[in-house]
Design an enzyme around this catalytic site. Structure first.
Site, short mmCIF file in Angstrom:
data_model
loop_
_atom_site.label_atom_id
_atom_site.label_comp_id
_atom_site.label_asym_id
_atom_site.label_seq_id
_atom_site.Cartn_x
_atom_site.Cartn_y
_atom_site.Cartn_z
N GLU A 1 0.80 -1.23 0.00
CA GLU A 1 0.00 0.00 0.00
C GLU A 1 0.84 1.28 0.00
O GLU A 1 0.62 2.19 0.80
CB GLU A 1 -0.99 0.00 1.17
CG GLU A 1 -2.00 -1.10 1.03
CD GLU A 1 -3.19 -0.99 1.97
OE1 GLU A 1 -3.13 -0.21 2.93
OE2 GLU A 1 -4.20 -1.69 1.74
N GLU B 1 -5.35 -8.65 0.03
CA GLU B 1 -6.16 -8.33 1.22
C GLU B 1 -7.59 -8.07 0.81
O GLU B 1 -7.84 -7.49 -0.26
CB GLU B 1 -5.63 -7.09 1.96
CG GLU B 1 -4.40 -7.35 2.79
CD GLU B 1 -3.93 -6.11 3.55
OE1 GLU B 1 -4.78 -5.34 4.05
OE2 GLU B 1 -2.71 -5.92 3.65
C1 BG6 Z 1 -4.67 -2.41 4.88
C2 BG6 Z 1 -3.33 -2.72 5.49
O1 BG6 Z 1 -4.70 -1.03 4.72
O2 BG6 Z 1 -5.82 -2.66 5.61
C3 BG6 Z 1 -3.37 -3.55 6.75
O3 BG6 Z 1 -2.46 -3.30 4.54
C4 BG6 Z 1 -4.54 -3.11 7.60
O4 BG6 Z 1 -2.13 -3.43 7.39
C5 BG6 Z 1 -5.82 -3.40 6.82
O5 BG6 Z 1 -4.60 -3.70 8.86
C6 BG6 Z 1 -7.09 -3.05 7.57
O6 BG6 Z 1 -7.07 -1.71 7.98
P1 BG6 Z 1 -7.23 -1.29 9.48
O7 BG6 Z 1 -6.95 0.17 9.50
O8 BG6 Z 1 -8.63 -1.61 9.86
O9 BG6 Z 1 -6.24 -2.08 10.27
#
Ligand code: BG6
Length: 469
Positions: A166, A371
């Protein structure tokens, strides 16, 4: 288009799950590990835990990998902490850190799981940060050297590599991620210079892997989220084109074609944010090619034309750190057609297919979803179980759209949702849970950190086993 029959998932589809080092490992200062920008973060968001223990995966990785195998995961995407391998980012190599990831990779392979390694997931060594971080060109060399160590040590056993997690969000919302100070947010000229250096660093390591380990594969891992226009008004559509260029295509055009996206470049020129490009940079950028595109997908975003009234920036999802819109560029909007998570994030499974289609149309490279997932306040029921039917529903709807995208003709070779087990969110503590496996701890009470498979993990086991919904 409605299809009469769906194309099945490929027989070797990499069903998996994902984590990142600092969010899951803990042991933040053990066995020679140096501090990262995350460890040096100050203050932590109020009411949330720090990352010192996290899910204690560093000490419990064997138990965790055994559970991943029990679920039936075919792949596991995790990141390596740069500060375990080279504690100050550019100096001595820390053998204990190198050994830890050898043991982790051994354990993953022993269970027949394919490792997918992110080289850098938000946790820049603090020592480099203190010398200017990504603004300093020396960080490019430090990253290239770190990459060499990783490829020499693990290249024979790891086939899939991801460069930087990211990068686009580190530039666009680094404050909420904890990767930059609040006072940096307005210094966009500096941010786009950092961005340029990260792009050059990424190109160097893609090239280095291809030279060193020709059979291995590497790709970028931005967060790609298709931008919708708030209406069919041509000005809104144009605003969506512009923000797509700034948020998404800038990063992928560079990774794939080694060129700055024209609209994104015009935006930087107009605002006075263009980076200094040294002789040789463009050559490095155009000489590197990814083998695939990995991306993280959680939601789409909606924008309308800027009204230039000083109120184009809006707060998204009730979360004061997440802003959308930029004065004079585009105005943030919400999408009335989309339901929201408990944390105010719009859920858009159809947007997932739209995003897959758009990326594939633009770049024609195989896609890996690194993800996707639902953050929720999971609670143990009276039987000590987690009945996360809402997460099953979320994953079902996204996997369904992924299969439709495959039926559209898009080459997708894996899906590693966030997250394999509960971990610490970037800025909302451990109560915002994403895992297939529950980790029994609270924000400030570590309890026993016991692992409990959630209902969603049993459901996902069946999806993997039968290779279908
Ligand atoms: C992504 C990241 O932005 O989303 C992760 O790569 C992150 O590291 C995930 O944990 C979920 O976002 P958040 O802010 O709810 O942890």
């Amino acid at each position: 288009m409605k299809y009469r029959q769906l194309t099945p998932f490929p027989h070797d589809f990499l069903w998996g799950a994902s984590t990142s080092a600092y969010q899951v490992e803990g042991a933040w200062n053990e066995d020679g590990k140096g501090p990262s920008v995350i460890d040096a973060r100050n203050p932590y968001p109020e009411g949330t835990t720090d990352f010192t223990v996290a899910s204690d995966h560093y000490h419990r990785y064997k138990e965790d990998i055994a559970l991943f195998a029990e679920i039936g995961l075919k792949s596991y995407r995790f990141s390596i902490a740069w500060t375990r391998i080279i504690p100050d980012g550019s100096g001595e190599i820390n053998q204990a850190g190198v050994d830890f990831y050898h043991q982790l990779i051994d354990e993953i392979l022993r269970h027949g799981i394919v490792p997918i390694v992110t080289m850098y997931h938000f946790d820049l060594p603090q020592a480099l940060q203190e010398q200017g971080g990504w603004y300093n060109r020396k960080t490019i060399d430090a990253f290239a050297r770190y990459a060499d160590v990783l490829f020499d040590e693990y290249g024979s056993r790891v086939k899939y590599w991801l460069t930087i997690n990211e990068q686009n969000l580190m530039i666009l919302q680094g404050v909420s991620l904890g990767t930059m100070d609040a006072n940096m947010e307005s210094q966009k000229k500096i941010l786009y210079q950092q961005n340029h250096h990260m792009l050059v660093a990424q190109a160097k390591v893609m090239r280095a892997l291809h030279d060193k380990v020709p059979e291995a594969k590497i790709g970028p891992a931005p967060n790609i989220s298709l931008i919708y226009p708030a209406s069919a008004k041509p000005e809104d559509i144009q605003a969506a084109f512009n923000y797509n260029a700034i948020r998404n295509w800038l990063y992928l055009d560079m990774a794939v074609h080694g060129k700055y996206n024209v609209m994104a470049w015009r935006y930087m020129q107009e605002k006075g944010y263009t980076p200094e490009i040294l002789p040789g940079d463009m050559e490095i950028l155009s000489n590197a090619k990814p083998d695939f595109i990995a991306f993280n997908y959680y939601t789409t975003q909606t924008v309308e034309a800027s009204r230039g009234d000083g109120h184009d920036e809006v707060i998204r999802g009730g979360n004061k750190l997440l802003k959308s819109g930029e004065d004079g560029v585009h105005r943030g909007a919400s999408n009335p057609y989309l339901p929201r998570t408990e944390f105010g994030i719009e859920m858009d499974p159809v947007g997932f297919r739209n995003t897959l289609r758009e990326i594939y149309d633009r770049y024609h490279l195989p896609l890996l979803i690194t993800e996707n997932g639902l953050g929720a306040f999971d609670k143990l029921d009276e039987n000590g179980q987690i009945n996360d039917t809402y997460r099953i529903n979320y994953l079902y709807l996204h996997i369904e759209q992924m299969q439709l995208a495959i039926t559209d003709g898009i080459e997708i070779f894996g899906y590693t949702p966030w997250s394999a087990l509960d971990l610490i969110s970037t800025h909302q503590g451990c109560s915002k849970r994403y895992g297939l496996i529950y980790v029994d701890r609270d924000e400030f009470d570590l309890k026993q950190l016991k692992r409990i498979r959630k209902l969603s993990s049993y459901w996902y086991s069946d999806v993997i086993k039968y290779n279908t919904l």
